[in-house]
Design a protein around this motif. Structure first.
Motif, PDB file in Angstrom:
ATOM      1  N   VAL A 117     -39.396  25.607   5.861  1.00 41.76           N
ATOM      2  CA  VAL A 117     -38.771  26.666   6.889  1.00 41.76           C
ATOM      3  C   VAL A 117     -37.211  26.983   6.258  1.00 41.76           C
ATOM      4  N   TYR A 118     -36.450  26.037   6.009  1.00 42.80           N
ATOM      5  CA  TYR A 118     -35.290  26.174   5.532  1.00 42.80           C
ATOM      6  C   TYR A 118     -35.217  26.988   4.080  1.00 42.80           C
ATOM      7  N   GLU A 119     -36.046  26.646   3.290  1.00 42.34           N
ATOM      8  CA  GLU A 119     -36.392  27.403   1.931  1.00 42.34           C
ATOM      9  C   GLU A 119     -36.688  28.822   2.249  1.00 42.34           C
ATOM     10  N   ALA A 120     -37.529  28.956   2.928  1.00 45.68           N
ATOM     11  CA  ALA A 120     -37.940  30.504   3.349  1.00 45.68           C
ATOM     12  C   ALA A 120     -37.088  31.204   4.069  1.00 45.68           C
ATOM     13  N   ALA A 121     -36.141  30.607   4.991  1.00 45.81           N
ATOM     14  CA  ALA A 121     -34.943  31.288   5.677  1.00 45.81           C
ATOM     15  C   ALA A 121     -33.942  31.482   4.783  1.00 45.81           C
ATOM     16  N   GLY A 122     -33.647  30.864   3.832  1.00 45.18           N
ATOM     17  CA  GLY A 122     -32.769  31.196   2.746  1.00 45.18           C
ATOM     18  C   GLY A 122     -32.945  32.571   2.110  1.00 45.18           C
ATOM     19  N   LYS A 123     -34.284  32.744   2.053  1.00 47.82           N
ATOM     20  CA  LYS A 123     -34.689  34.267   1.313  1.00 47.82           C
ATOM     21  C   LYS A 123     -34.523  35.384   2.410  1.00 47.82           C
ATOM     22  N   CYS A 124     -35.283  34.809   3.416  1.00 50.58           N
ATOM     23  CA  CYS A 124     -35.327  36.134   4.718  1.00 50.58           C
ATOM     24  C   CYS A 124     -35.403  35.154   5.973  1.00 50.58           C
ATOM     25  N   ARG A 125     -34.414  35.345   6.826  1.00 50.35           N
ATOM     26  CA  ARG A 125     -34.805  34.848   8.277  1.00 50.35           C
ATOM     27  C   ARG A 125     -35.612  35.330   9.030  1.00 50.35           C
ATOM     28  N   PRO A 126     -36.700  34.396   9.590  1.00 47.45           N
ATOM     29  CA  PRO A 126     -37.497  34.842  10.509  1.00 47.45           C
ATOM     30  C   PRO A 126     -36.950  35.501  11.564  1.00 47.45           C
ATOM     31  N   THR A 127     -37.898  36.496  12.283  1.00 46.88           N
ATOM     32  CA  THR A 127     -37.332  37.180  13.463  1.00 46.88           C
ATOM     33  C   THR A 127     -37.729  36.106  14.562  1.00 46.88           C
ATOM     34  N   ALA A 128     -38.707  35.332  14.676  1.00 45.95           N
ATOM     35  CA  ALA A 128     -39.025  34.591  15.651  1.00 45.95           C
ATOM     36  C   ALA A 128     -39.219  33.106  15.188  1.00 45.95           C
ATOM     37  N   PRO A 129     -38.036  32.345  15.133  1.00 43.89           N
ATOM     38  CA  PRO A 129     -37.838  31.239  14.327  1.00 43.89           C
ATOM     39  C   PRO A 129     -38.794  29.951  14.832  1.00 43.89           C
ATOM     40  N   ARG A 130     -39.132  29.901  16.400  1.00 37.36           N
ATOM     41  CA  ARG A 130     -39.830  28.917  16.871  1.00 37.36           C
ATOM     42  C   ARG A 130     -41.363  29.120  16.348  1.00 37.36           C
ATOM     43  N   ALA A 131     -41.794  30.330  16.321  1.00 37.72           N
ATOM     44  CA  ALA A 131     -43.267  30.721  16.210  1.00 37.72           C
ATOM     45  C   ALA A 131     -43.449  30.377  14.630  1.00 37.72           C
ATOM     46  N   PHE A 132     -42.233  30.734  13.756  1.00 42.38           N
ATOM     47  CA  PHE A 132     -42.348  30.457  12.295  1.00 42.38           C
ATOM     48  C   PHE A 132     -42.323  29.034  11.971  1.00 42.38           C
ATOM     49  N   LEU A 133     -41.478  28.288  12.486  1.00 37.42           N
ATOM     50  CA  LEU A 133     -41.628  26.817  12.618  1.00 37.42           C
ATOM     51  C   LEU A 133     -42.970  26.222  12.844  1.00 37.42           C
ATOM     52  N   PHE A 134     -43.612  26.671  13.756  1.00 44.08           N
ATOM     53  CA  PHE A 134     -44.917  26.090  14.195  1.00 44.08           C
ATOM     54  C   PHE A 134     -45.978  26.343  13.232  1.00 44.08           C
ATOM     55  N   ALA A 135     -45.993  27.809  12.968  1.00 34.65           N
ATOM     56  CA  ALA A 135     -46.929  28.287  11.779  1.00 34.65           C
ATOM     57  C   ALA A 135     -46.799  27.518  10.608  1.00 34.65           C
ATOM     58  N   THR A 136     -45.393  27.325  10.203  1.00 32.09           N
ATOM     59  CA  THR A 136     -45.390  26.469   9.006  1.00 32.09           C
ATOM     60  C   THR A 136     -46.035  25.207   8.862  1.00 32.09           C
ATOM     61  N   ALA A 137     -45.643  24.482  10.194  1.00 28.71           N
ATOM     62  CA  ALA A 137     -46.377  22.987  10.300  1.00 28.71           C
ATOM     63  C   ALA A 137     -47.935  23.294  10.138  1.00 28.71           C
ATOM     64  N   ARG A 138     -48.541  24.069  10.899  1.00 31.02           N
ATOM     65  CA  ARG A 138     -49.718  24.188  10.970  1.00 31.02           C
ATOM     66  C   ARG A 138     -50.438  24.681   9.302  1.00 31.02           C
ATOM     67  N   HIS A 139     -49.861  25.288   8.780  1.00 32.21           N
ATOM     68  CA  HIS A 139     -50.042  25.507   7.313  1.00 32.21           C
ATOM     69  C   HIS A 139     -49.848  24.416   6.464  1.00 32.21           C
ATOM     70  N   LEU A 140     -48.935  23.451   6.734  1.00 32.69           N
ATOM     71  CA  LEU A 140     -48.658  22.400   5.792  1.00 32.69           C
ATOM     72  C   LEU A 140     -49.949  21.547   6.399  1.00 32.69           C
TER      73      LEU A 140
END
Length: 195
Positions: free
Chosen positions: A45-68
């Protein structure tokens, strides 16, 4: 507001740590790996946000966990589920394997084989063709006379049931369904609830 990445991360991501850990405990059976999964999720999440901050951070966090988790499951499925004859005859390992490790590996293979054998017949055949013979989804569907969607559902169901049996101390998850109910779902007649 022009805030630093660290401030954004603490404010938008770290505040969800309790929910993330709860999610990981529900989604991943090996409790010893939860800390590593959480950290790797944060790193992604941190690396992705360094390039472009997600508009829905919480959803992005859980989507990232699911992908992992999906990535880890994919890496883990390279182990064949077909019981091998005598692993000693292969002589593939250069290092001497301890008798305890050899016994543990055999027990894992036996449990995995038992989990596979407990699958419903059609589900077992689909899983075998897709995951062991590595046939494309389209070919499995054509060979079995079913839709590609049914192949997809049967593979997901098979993985779910095997994981439930394997990690649930021999207990298949949830109530057993009748063969008729499964057939109706596969053909799109019965329940509209996804399998």
């Amino acid at each position: 507001m022009d805030d630093s990445l660290d401030d954004w991360f603490a404010r938008e991501i770290l505040v969800h740590e309790g929910a993330l850990v709860s999610f990981l405990h529900r989604a991943w059976s090996d409790r010893a790996e939860i800390h590593d999964l959480r950290q790797e999720t944060y790193i992604r999440v941190y690396e992705a946000a360094g390039k472009c901050r997600p508009t829905a951070p919480r959803a992005f966090l859980f989507a990232t966990a699911r992908h992992l988790i999906t990535d880890r499951l994919r890496r883990g499925r390279v182990v064949s589920i077909e019981p091998m004859g005598d692993p000693d005859a292969l002589n593939v390992l250069i290092d001497e394997v301890s008798p305890e490790r050899r016994l543990d590996a055999r027990q894992v293979l036996l449990r995995l084989g038992a989990a596979f054998d407990r699958l419903p017949p059609r589900c077992r055949e689909v899983v075998w063709l897709r995951r062991v013979e590595d046939l494309p989804q389209k070919e499995v569907a054509a060979r079995m006379g079913i839709s590609e969607k049914t192949v997809e559902k049967q593979v997901a169901k098979g993985v779910r049931l095997m994981a439930g049996y394997f990690y649930g101390n021999g207990q298949a998850p949830g109530p057993a369904r009748t063969h008729t109910a499964e057939a109706e779902d596969e053909e799109g007649h019965g329940h509209q609830h996804p399998d």
